[in-house]
Design an enzyme around this catalytic site. Structure first.
Site, PDB file in Angstrom:
ATOM      1  N   GLU A   1       0.640  -1.213  -0.227  1.00 10.98           N
ATOM      2  CA  GLU A   1       0.223  -0.087   0.087  1.00 10.98           C
ATOM      3  C   GLU A   1       0.870   1.280  -0.067  1.00 10.98           C
ATOM      4  O   GLU A   1       0.466   2.222  -0.663  1.00 10.98           O
ATOM      5  CB  GLU A   1      -1.031  -0.141   1.090  1.00 10.98           C
TER       6      GLU A   1
ATOM      7  N   HIS B   1     -11.075  -6.183   7.931  1.00 13.31           N
ATOM      8  CA  HIS B   1     -11.884  -5.692   6.568  1.00 13.31           C
ATOM      9  C   HIS B   1     -13.287  -4.952   6.904  1.00 13.31           C
ATOM     10  O   HIS B   1     -14.133  -4.862   5.981  1.00 13.31           O
ATOM     11  CB  HIS B   1     -12.173  -7.175   5.743  1.00 13.31           C
TER      12      HIS B   1
END
Length: 337
Positions: free
Chosen positions: A60, A129
């Site tokens: 990321e 998540h």
């Protein structure tokens, strides 16, 4: 007008932006050949080629860092972080580089990039998540933060975000990806294709950043919400019969203070709803804004309904979320105050 799910609307926005401007590039984890874990970029690589829609390593910080370099060079990158929970390794790049590009260069460079992220819970995704980290970005000067609640808003706001010369964090409530939400996890909505919020213009149609939407007019109390919580607030208002005015903020930064102030000064009461943790959540900023702007108009204390101050509970996520029952209780409290 075409009827779309939010996924289809986001995909359409990518497509229109890439047609309109060859500087727009899309990349991230699995967004190319596979079309994204939620299929928001499906078909873009086939249509525009691997040089404009491509996969990135599971890194990321590298994804966002590369996008910053592209933006400084003159491209308009749109990157997808597969889940908002994964953005933390890239946080330093966002805060220290992207947000400061325009100011540290005295306007010589800008950073026209969009970071898209599915946010929130409701799909039993577990602790890694399901988080709602919007407050971490609204605190960062130089970054804009957007949270759509409908296909119409998702498409129009994403097109505006891509056009914007500064970095935009675009948070997509995953509970709304495939259809409407009536505020209850156990009451499916079957009329999505007929739902008016699923109607999206077929042409290139933008929605300005920083403008809230009055989702429901009312005179008793103002409810400030965004994303999935807009539907929770609507359910609570329906079930209590309280004439609530529901403001869908849409943009958290810049914030439409004028719309908030006008509504609260009219109703004299305010309830704030968000899914994220209560302490230091964005609701605290909203509460302070209302207090500063509307103090002499308030007839009751400002109330917040939010997620609990606990790590995200996988097995009990529906108890964690603010539901219509908790919002209804807050509406009744402010009306009785």
């Amino acid at each position: 007008m075409a009827r779309m799910t939010m996924i289809e609307a986001i995909r359409s926005a990518h497509d229109l932006a890439m047609q309109r401007d060859e500087k727009v590039v899309v990349f991230g984890e699995d967004v190319g050949y596979f079309g994204g874990v939620f299929r928001c970029t499906a078909g873009l690589q086939e249509k525009y080629g691997k040089h404009r829609c491509f996969d990135a390593p599971i890194n990321e910080s590298g994804i966002v860092g590369a996008a910053i370099g592209m933006a400084a060079y003159g491209l308009k990158p749109v990157v997808e972080i597969q889940f908002a929970d994964y953005v933390y390794p890239a946080y330093d790049q966002i805060v220290s580089e992207a947000a400061r590009m325009r100011h540290r260069s005295a306007g010589q460079f800008t950073c026209p990039m969009v970071i898209r992220m599915p946010t929130g819970g409701g799909i039993f995704g577990g602790q890694t998540h399901s988080q709602s980290p919007e407050a971490l970005f609204t605190h960062v000067s130089g970054v804009k933060v957007v949270v759509p609640s409908s296909p119409y808003d998702a498409r129009g706001l994403l097109l505006s975000a891509i056009e914007d010369p500064d970095p935009v964090i675009f948070l997509e409530p995953k509970r709304l990806y495939n259809g409407p939400f009536d505020g209850h996890h156990d009451r499916p909505v079957t009329a999505w294709k007929k739902h008016p919020l699923g109607e999206v213009p077929e042409d290139y149609d933008t929605i300005p950043l920083g403008k809230a939407s009055v989702r429901r007019k009312g005179s008793d109390v103002t409810v400030l919400a965004y994303g999935t919580m807009v539907y929770v607030a609507e359910a609570a208002a329906d079930e209590t019969g309280i004439d609530a005015e529901i403001i869908d903020l849409r943009s958290l930064m810049p914030l439409d203070v004028e719309a908030i102030t006008a509504s609260v000064q009219k109703t004299g009461r305010c309830v704030i709803v968000h899914e994220a943790t209560r302490t230091s959540g964005f609701g605290a900023e909203l509460s302070a804004t209302v207090q500063e702007s509307c103090f002499y108009h308030l007839e009751a204390p400002i109330l917040r309904v939010a997620g609990w101050d606990t790590p995200y509970p996988h097995a009990q996520e529906w108890a964690y979320f603010p539901g219509p029952e908790r919002v209804a209780a807050a509406l009744k409290d402010v009306m009785e105050a």
